[in-house]
Design a protein around this motif. Structure first.
Motif, short mmCIF file in Angstrom:
data_model
loop_
_atom_site.label_atom_id
_atom_site.label_comp_id
_atom_site.label_asym_id
_atom_site.label_seq_id
_atom_site.Cartn_x
_atom_site.Cartn_y
_atom_site.Cartn_z
N ALA A 197 0.75 -1.15 -0.04
CA ALA A 197 0.16 -0.20 0.16
C ALA A 197 0.89 1.40 0.05
O ALA A 197 0.74 1.83 -0.49
CB ALA A 197 -0.60 0.51 1.04
N TRP A 198 1.49 1.11 0.48
CA TRP A 198 3.18 2.38 1.03
C TRP A 198 3.65 2.65 -0.30
O TRP A 198 3.52 3.84 -0.88
CB TRP A 198 3.85 2.23 1.78
N ALA A 236 2.46 1.56 -3.45
CA ALA A 236 1.62 1.97 -4.18
C ALA A 236 0.97 3.80 -4.14
O ALA A 236 0.20 4.19 -4.50
CB ALA A 236 0.87 1.13 -4.04
N GLY A 237 1.55 4.75 -2.67
CA GLY A 237 1.20 5.70 -2.48
C GLY A 237 -0.15 6.31 -1.95
O GLY A 237 -0.61 6.42 -1.57
N LYS A 238 -0.18 4.70 -1.16
CA LYS A 238 -1.80 4.77 -0.45
C LYS A 238 -1.65 4.65 0.87
O LYS A 238 -0.51 4.56 1.10
CB LYS A 238 -2.80 3.41 -1.47
N ALA A 239 -2.74 4.85 1.41
CA ALA A 239 -2.89 5.19 3.01
C ALA A 239 -2.36 3.38 3.40
O ALA A 239 -3.31 2.64 3.03
CB ALA A 239 -4.04 5.54 3.34
N TYR A 282 -2.30 8.67 9.87
CA TYR A 282 -1.95 8.85 8.50
C TYR A 282 -3.13 9.71 8.13
O TYR A 282 -4.30 9.81 8.48
CB TYR A 282 -2.17 7.63 7.91
#
Ligand code: NAP
Ligand code: 8YV
Length: 324
Positions: free
Chosen positions: A304-305, A307-310, A320
Motif C-alpha cells: 500500500a505504501w 503504491a502511495g496509498k494509506a 495517517y
C-alpha cells in the motif's frame, strides 16, 4: 523516480510469504543475513524508505530508526508493537503498522487451551501417563475446576472479546478491567484491584510497554487469593515476574499459565522447576495459517505504501497522513 522499485529493509527471517509478496515490487535488503550489521546499514541507510519487521523480537528504537534518514514506514509482524518506539516514530513522521484482527481467534483458542491446561493439569497428566505411572494408579483428581470460577479479563480489546465469547460458551462468568469501559455486556471494573478481589482467575491480554509494566504485581496477586489462577497471554513485562514466582512458591495463589516471559526465550529456573504451572513457548498465534495471514498483512502494508496509498493498519501513535 517513476517505475523504480523502492528500497526496503527486511529485519528478520526471509519467510516465503514476505519474499513472494515483496520481491516483485520492492528492492529487499536482508538485515539478518548481513555479517557486519553496522557496515551493512551504512551501505544502504541512505536509500531505505521502509522497514519490514518479520518478528517482534527485533527491537526498533529511536537510535535504529535514526540510521535511515529517508524512512517513511515500518510494517511490523504481530499485533503487539512494544518492540518499536511508536511514539518517536509518530513524532518524526514515520508510520508504524501492525497485524491486528487476523490472529484474534487463534490467540483466543490458545488462551482457552492454556486456561484449561492450567486448571485441569492436562500437561501434568500427560507427563504422568508417559512416565508409566497410570498402570499403578489413576492420575489424582484435579483440585481446581472451571465450574465454579469467574474469569476477570484484563484488557477487553479485540482478543479479550474473542476470549470472552469462548468463556460464554463454556458457561464461565466473565468480568473485565481496562482503562475505559467497552460496549459489552460484562461487568466493568475501573480498578484492577477491585476485580482481583472479586474473581479467582485473571486472563491477561493487554499490550506490553511502559503503561502496563508490572500491572499484575504482588498486591494484585494477594487480592486474587489462594484459589487464584493467572493466565498471561499478553507480554512478560505485564506481570512482576519475581512477585509471581514468590506467590506461586508460597502458594498464596493456586497456579499460573504463562505464554510469555520477561526475558523470553529464557524462562526463570524457578518456574521451570514448578510442577503446578503450565508454560507455553509464546505460541498464541503460532499456526501456519495464522502466521501466514500475519505475514501477508506485513506485505500488504508495504505494498500500500509503495503504491502511495494509506496504510491498512497503522497504530494509533502514528496516524495517517504522517506529520512531515
Ligand atoms: P487491543 O484490541 O488494543 O486491546 C487491548 C486492551 O487492553 C484494550 O481493551 C485496552 O483498553 C486495554 N489496555 C491497554 N492499556 C491498558 C492499561 N494500561 N491498563 C488496562 N488495560 C489496558 O489489542 P489486542 O489485539 O486485543 O492485543 C492485545 C495484546 O495481546 C497485544 O498488544 C499483544 O501484546 C498480546 N498478544 C499476545 C499474543 C501471544 O502470542 N501471546 C498474540 C497476540 C497478541 P483501554 O485502552 O481502554 O485501557
Ligand atoms: C507474535 C504476538 O506471533 O502478535 C503478537 O503480538 O505476540 C504473536 O502473535 C509473536 O510476537 C512473534 O512475533
Amino acid at each position: 523516480m517513476a517505475g523504480e522499485k523502492p528500497d526496503v529493509l527486511l529485519v528478520g527471517a526471509r519467510k516465503p510469504v514476505l519474499l513472494n509478496g515483496l520481491e516483485p515490487k520492492v528492492n529487499l535488503h536482508d538485515y539478518l543475513g548481513a555479517k557486519d550489521k553496522d557496515a551493512f546499514v551504512a551501505s544502504v541507510a541512505d536509500k531505505i524508505r521502509a522497514i519490514a519487521i518479520a518478528y517482534t523480537a527485533n527491537k526498533v528504537d529511536a537510535a535504529f530508526m535514526q540510521k535511515f534518514p529517508k524512512l517513511e514506514q515500518i510494517s511490523s509482524f504481530g499485533v503487539g508493537y512494544d518492540h518499536i518506539d511508536a511514539k518517536w516514530a509518530g513524532e518524526n513522521g514515520i508510520i508504524v503498522t501492525n497485524t491486528p484482527e487476523v490472529l484474534n481467534e487463534e490467540v483466543a483458542d490458545t488462551a482457552l487451551g492454556l486456561l484449561l491446561c492450567t486448571v485441569r493439569e492436562f500437561p501434568q497428566a500427560d507427563r504422568y501417563l508417559r512416565a508409566g505411572k497410570w498402570v499403578s494408579a489413576q492420575y489424582p483428581l484435579a483440585k481446581a475446576t472451571l465450574r465454579n470460577r469467574t474469569v476477570g479479563i484484563v484488557g477487553m480489546g479485540r482478543i479479550g472479546k474473542a476470549i470472552a465469547k469462548r468463556l460464554d460458551a463454556f458457561g464461565v462468568p466473565v468480568v473485565y478491567h481496562s482503562r475505559n469501559p467497552q460496549s459489552v455486556e460484562y461487568q466493568y471494573y475501573p480498578k484492577l484491584i477491585d476485580m482481583a478481589r472479586d474473581v479467582d482467575t485473571l486472563m491477561v491480554i493487554v499490550p506490553g510497554g511502559a503503561s502496563t509494566k508490572n500491572l499484575i504485581n504482588a498486591e494484585i496477586l494477594k487480592a486474587l487469593g489462594p484459589q487464584g489462577i493467572v493466565i498471561n497471554m499478553a507480554r512478560g513485562s505485564v506481570i512482576d515476574e519475581p512477585a509471581l514466582i514468590e506467590a506461586l512458591k508460597n502458594r498464596t495463589i493456586y497456579s499460573a499459565g504463562l505464554d510469555v516471559f520477561v526475558k523470553e526465550p529464557e524462562v526463570p529456573k524457578e518456574l521451570m522447576e514448578m510442577d503446578h504451572v503450565v508454560l507455553f513457548p509464546h505460541l498464541g498465534s503460532s499456526t501456519e495459517v495464522t502466521r501466514a495471514a500475519m505475514d501477508q498483512l506485513v506485505v500488504d502494508n508495504i505494498l500500500a505504501w509503495a503504491a502511495g496509498k494509506a496504510p491498512l493498519t497503522p497504530v494509533p501513535e502514528t496516524p495517517y497522513p504522517p506529520k512531515r
